[in-house]
Design an enzyme around this catalytic site. Structure first.
Site, PDB file in Angstrom:
ATOM      1  N   HIS A  54       0.836  -1.205   0.000  1.00 28.30           N
ATOM      2  CA  HIS A  54       0.000   0.000   0.000  1.00 28.30           C
ATOM      3  C   HIS A  54       0.869   1.253   0.000  1.00 28.30           C
ATOM      4  CE1 HIS A  54      -2.706  -2.997   2.102  1.00 28.30           C
ATOM      5  NE2 HIS A  54      -3.490  -2.578   1.125  1.00 28.30           N
ATOM      6  N   SER A 204      -2.055  -8.202   3.147  1.00 32.26           N
ATOM      7  CA  SER A 204      -2.569  -8.119   4.511  1.00 32.26           C
ATOM      8  C   SER A 204      -2.824  -9.499   5.088  1.00 32.26           C
ATOM      9  CB  SER A 204      -3.866  -7.304   4.526  1.00 32.26           C
ATOM     10  OG  SER A 204      -3.665  -6.002   4.022  1.00 32.26           O
TER      11      SER A 204
END
Length: 303
Positions: A54, A204
Site C-alpha cells: 500500500h 494483509s
C-alpha cells in the site's frame, strides 16, 4: 473537521494527514487541497491493515500528483457468506502512521453508515462475465461489491488518477473495464507488486500464516517464475512448469493456475500474457501473478 495537520503546501511528507470521517469533512479537506495543492489529485483505496505494498501505491501517487488522498473502508459488499467481515484486521493507528510516512495529504476513513447511509444499496455495479471467473468463481458477488465501492469513492474523492496494485490483477482489470464502460474521467494507474525479499507478494493476509505455511507459500512465486521462464516454449509449457512447482509443495491447496491475455481473455499462442495463481496455505487464501511473454525470445544483434 477531524484534523491532525494543516494542509501546508510545503509540509514535510511525515506530517500526519488530515483525517476525514464524514463526507462533509472530506469535502472541506478537498476544498482546502484545491487551494493549497492545485494540480492532479491521486487516490489510493484500501481496506486498512496497510503494508509496504500500500505504501508503494501512496509513494507513487506522491511522486506523480500534487496531492494524495487515501481511503480506508472495510467494505461489507465484497465479503461473501463464508467470509467473516468482523474478523478483518483493523489497525488504524499503524495505518495512519504509514500514510504519514508515505506523504498522504488526506485520509478518508468513513464508517459503513457514512458510505451506505440508506443501507445496502439496491443499485450496484455488475462486474459482468469476468466477475464470475477466477477469483469470482469462489467468491460470488465479490467484484460487484468491489466495483460499487470503487465507483462511490471515485465520486467522493474526485481524483484525476487512481492507483491500484498489480497483485490484485483481476480487480485492476475489472476497474479499468468499469472506467472505460462508464466513461469515468479518471486514469487508472497500475503499480507493480511489492514483494518480500524471498519473493512472497506483500498482502494483509500474510499475517495469518504460520512459519511453516509461509515457507510453503513461497511455492506460489516460484511457480510463477518457473512459468515465466517457460514462456519461449509456449502456453502448455508455461502451465506445466507452474503446476509442477506447486504440486511439489504439499502444504498448498491450489485453486487455479491460469494463463490469460493481459485483459484476462483466453491466452494467445504468442505474445504478452498474464499467469495467475490462487492457493491456500492453511486457511489463508493467497493470490499472485506475473506477466509472461510467449514465443521465441527475439535476440537483438550487437556489434
Amino acid at each position: 473537521m477531524t484534523s491532525t495537520a494543516l494542509l501546508d503546501p510545503a509540509r514535510p511528507t511525515t506530517t500526519t494527514p488530515v483525517v476525514a470521517r464524514t463526507r462533509a469533512e472530506l469535502n472541506a479537506a478537498l476544498a482546502e487541497l484545491e487551494l493549497t495543492r492545485p494540480g492532479p489529485r491521486g487516490v489510493v483505496m484500501t481496506m486498512g491493515a496497510l503494508h509496504d505494498g500500500h505504501a508503494e501505491l501512496m509513494r507513487t501517487a506522491r511522486r506523480e500528483c500534487a496531492s494524495v488522498v487515501a481511503t480506508i473502508f472495510v467494505n461489507p459488499l465484497q465479503f461473501g457468506a463464508n467470509e467473516d467481515l468482523d474478523k478483518y484486521p483493523r489497525t488504524f493507528e499503524a495505518d495512519l502512521a504509514l500514510c504519514a510516512e508515505a506523504g498522504v495529504d488526506v485520509l478518508f476513513h468513513p464508517g459503513e453508515a457514512e458510505m451506505y447511509p440508506h443501507g445496502r444499496p439496491a443499485t450496484v455495479v455488475t462486474a459482468g462475465p469476468l466477475g464470475d471467473d477466477l477469483e469470482g468463481a469462489s467468491r460470488p458477488g465479490h467484484f460487484d461489491g468491489v466495483l460499487t465501492v470503487v465507483l462511490k469513492l471515485l465520486h467522493l474523492t474526485g481524483p484525476q488518477i487512481a492507483y491500484f496494485g498489480e497483485k490484485d490483477y483481476q480487480q485492476l482489470t475489472l476497474i479499468r473495464q468499469m472506467v472505460t464502460d462508464l466513461d469515468l474521467d479518471v486514469r487508472i494507474a497500475p503499480v507493480p507488486t511489492v514483494r518480500e525479499a524471498d519473493g512472497l507478494a506483500r498482502s494483509s493476509r500474510n499475517r495469518y500464516l504460520s512459519d511453516a505455511e509461509r515457507a510453503g507459500a513461497l511455492a506460489i512465486s516460484r511457480a510463477l517464475r518457473a512459468g515465466a521462464a517457460a514462456g519461449p516454449d509456449g502456453p502448455d509449457a508455461v502451465l506445466a512448469a507452474a503446476k509442477a512447482t506447486l504440486a511439489a509443495e504439499p502444504g498448498l491447496v491450489v485453486d487455479y493456475v491460469a494463463l490469460r491475455d493481459p485483459e484476462l481473455a483466453p491466452a494467445p499462442d504468442t505474445g504478452e500474457t498474464r499467469l495467475l495463481v490462487a492457493a491456500k496455505a492453511g486457511t489463508t487464501r493467497l493470490i499472485d501473478n506475473l506477466p509472461v511473454l510467449l514465443g521465441p525470445t527475439v535476440q537483438t544483434a550487437r556489434n
